[in-house]
Design a protein around this motif. Structure first.
Motif, PDB file in Angstrom:
ATOM      1  N   LEU A 152    -108.324   0.779 -42.295  1.00 29.05           N
ATOM      2  CA  LEU A 152    -107.282   1.435 -41.503  1.00 29.05           C
ATOM      3  C   LEU A 152    -106.595   0.447 -40.567  1.00 29.05           C
ATOM      4  O   LEU A 152    -105.377   0.495 -40.383  1.00 29.05           O
ATOM      5  N   VAL A 153    -107.356  -0.459 -39.980  1.00 26.12           N
ATOM      6  CA  VAL A 153    -106.776  -1.485 -39.111  1.00 26.12           C
ATOM      7  C   VAL A 153    -105.853  -2.386 -39.926  1.00 26.12           C
ATOM      8  O   VAL A 153    -104.751  -2.736 -39.481  1.00 26.12           O
ATOM      9  N   ALA A 154    -106.266  -2.758 -41.127  1.00 27.87           N
ATOM     10  CA  ALA A 154    -105.439  -3.606 -41.989  1.00 27.87           C
ATOM     11  C   ALA A 154    -104.148  -2.884 -42.373  1.00 27.87           C
ATOM     12  O   ALA A 154    -103.059  -3.474 -42.346  1.00 27.87           O
ATOM     13  N   GLY A 213    -102.690  -0.490 -40.686  1.00 31.13           N
ATOM     14  CA  GLY A 213    -101.883  -0.426 -39.470  1.00 31.13           C
ATOM     15  C   GLY A 213    -101.164  -1.737 -39.200  1.00 31.13           C
ATOM     16  O   GLY A 213    -100.002  -1.748 -38.796  1.00 31.13           O
ATOM     17  N   GLY A 214    -101.831  -2.856 -39.429  1.00 30.74           N
ATOM     18  CA  GLY A 214    -101.202  -4.157 -39.254  1.00 30.74           C
ATOM     19  C   GLY A 214    -100.047  -4.373 -40.222  1.00 30.74           C
ATOM     20  O   GLY A 214     -98.998  -4.902 -39.843  1.00 30.74           O
ATOM     21  N   LEU A 215    -100.227  -3.954 -41.469  1.00 37.34           N
ATOM     22  CA  LEU A 215     -99.149  -4.088 -42.448  1.00 37.34           C
ATOM     23  C   LEU A 215     -97.949  -3.222 -42.074  1.00 37.34           C
ATOM     24  O   LEU A 215     -96.800  -3.655 -42.162  1.00 37.34           O
ATOM     25  N   VAL A 216     -98.197  -1.990 -41.653  1.00 40.28           N
ATOM     26  CA  VAL A 216     -97.108  -1.096 -41.246  1.00 40.28           C
ATOM     27  C   VAL A 216     -96.376  -1.670 -40.037  1.00 40.28           C
ATOM     28  O   VAL A 216     -95.142  -1.664 -39.981  1.00 40.28           O
ATOM     29  N   ALA A 217     -97.117  -2.188 -39.075  1.00 38.34           N
ATOM     30  CA  ALA A 217     -96.492  -2.789 -37.891  1.00 38.34           C
ATOM     31  C   ALA A 217     -95.629  -3.984 -38.284  1.00 38.34           C
ATOM     32  O   ALA A 217     -94.513  -4.150 -37.776  1.00 38.34           O
ATOM     33  N   ALA A 218     -96.113  -4.816 -39.186  1.00 36.79           N
ATOM     34  CA  ALA A 218     -95.337  -5.977 -39.631  1.00 36.79           C
ATOM     35  C   ALA A 218     -94.050  -5.546 -40.320  1.00 36.79           C
ATOM     36  O   ALA A 218     -92.986  -6.139 -40.108  1.00 36.79           O
ATOM     37  N   ILE A 219     -94.128  -4.512 -41.136  1.00 37.54           N
ATOM     38  CA  ILE A 219     -92.932  -4.005 -41.812  1.00 37.54           C
ATOM     39  C   ILE A 219     -91.934  -3.468 -40.797  1.00 37.54           C
ATOM     40  O   ILE A 219     -90.737  -3.779 -40.850  1.00 37.54           O
ATOM     41  N   LEU A 220     -92.407  -2.668 -39.857  1.00 40.36           N
ATOM     42  CA  LEU A 220     -91.502  -2.089 -38.860  1.00 40.36           C
ATOM     43  C   LEU A 220     -90.881  -3.163 -37.964  1.00 40.36           C
ATOM     44  O   LEU A 220     -89.717  -3.060 -37.579  1.00 40.36           O
TER      45      LEU A 220
END
Length: 62
Positions: A33-35, A37-44
């Motif tokens: 889940l942390v990984a 979340g990190g990918l989604v944050a990078a995309i945004l």
């Protein structure tokens, strides 16, 4: 006692539309889940620079 960071969490859902039924099940660990979340944050965070660059390219092409 199992490590809580490696214990998978599971979610299941069912969608029905008329005679069609769709069932989805996902299983992910807290570390996963942390990984995610990190990918989604990078995309945004990458969207505004892309939009800005597209606007700059359009202005220079006109």
């Amino acid at each position: 006692m199992p490590n809580p960071l490696t214990t998978p969490q599971t979610a299941t859902t069912t969608l029905r539309a008329g005679r069609v039924r769709f069932r989805a099940r996902v299983s992910v660990t807290p570390v996963g889940l942390v990984a995610i979340g990190g990918l989604v944050a990078a995309i945004l965070l990458s969207v505004p620079p892309i939009i800005r660059a597209a606007g700059d390219a359009r202005r220079t092409a006109d």
